[in-house]
Design a protein around this motif. Structure first.
Motif: not given
Length: 208
Positions: A116-120
């Motif tokens: 996952x991305x940091x935003x996710x």
């Protein structure tokens, strides 16, 4: 079932309404809107089903909160030593079927989490935990919780436990296998999904 209301997540007066309360937004609700609505309506427990409906539930009482904390903390300390990410009931997951659900305790492999991305990771993670635990509380419907267990499995969970402290039973759901019912077990050990994780369940039955 609770009352159903056509709405776009307005401010509502909850006193006197039957729970769970189902809200039917006029348009799809974004993650940001759902988070904001949840903050505005604490301590009610809020989820979104696959139809896009918002389901508001009564918060658990002190005993139910203790059970959740006990199970989630045991899983957290196991994950700290063995890897992966453990979560409490405060975390909602965006599942493949479009629902946003919060298990009482859950575990996600490091591989899934790191993808996952940091935003996710900061929002509702778009994944289904490999392992979930749900605990029947005094305000829960057993039938609705059993239905929720099937939703977890249909969305990719590999192992799920449904704990009923009042009936002293534990239901084990495994991907591709029949549900297994344990009656008043002293403890239960997870399989290869979270190998070595053992939960002492005797204290749950003694304190129900």
């Amino acid at each position: 079932m609770g009352a159903a209301v056509e709405t776009k997540l307005p401010e509502i007066v909850l006193s006197g309404l039957t729970m769970p309360l189902i809200l039917r937004p006029a348009a799809p609700v974004s993650d940001e809107e759902l988070m904001s609505f949840s903050r505005q309506n604490k301590p009610f427990r809020i989820e979104k089903n696959a139809e896009g409906e918002i389901v508001m539930m009564t918060p658990v009482g002190g005993q139910g909160g203790y059970w959740e904390t006990f199970v989630a903390s045991e899983l957290f300390f196991w994950a700290k030593e063995n890897g992966g990410m453990a979560f409490s009931s405060n975390v909602g997951f965006n599942l493949p079927d479009g629902s946003t659900l919060s298990p009482d305790a859950s575990w996600v492999s490091q591989q899934q989490w790191n993808a996952l991305t940091k935003k996710q990771q900061a929002g509702y993670p778009p994944l289904c935990p490999e392992f979930v635990v749900e605990i029947l509380s005094a305000s829960d419907s057993r039938q609705l919780l059993e239905t929720k267990m099937h939703v977890w499995m249909a969305n990719g969970a590999k192992l799920a436990w449904m704990i009923d402290p009042y009936g002293a039973t534990l239901r084990i759901y495994r991907a591709g296998r029949e549900m297994e019912l344990l009656e008043r077990p002293d403890s239960v050990e997870a399989d290869e999904v979270v190998p070595g994780f053992r939960l002492s369940t005797a204290r749950l039955w003694d304190e129900a």
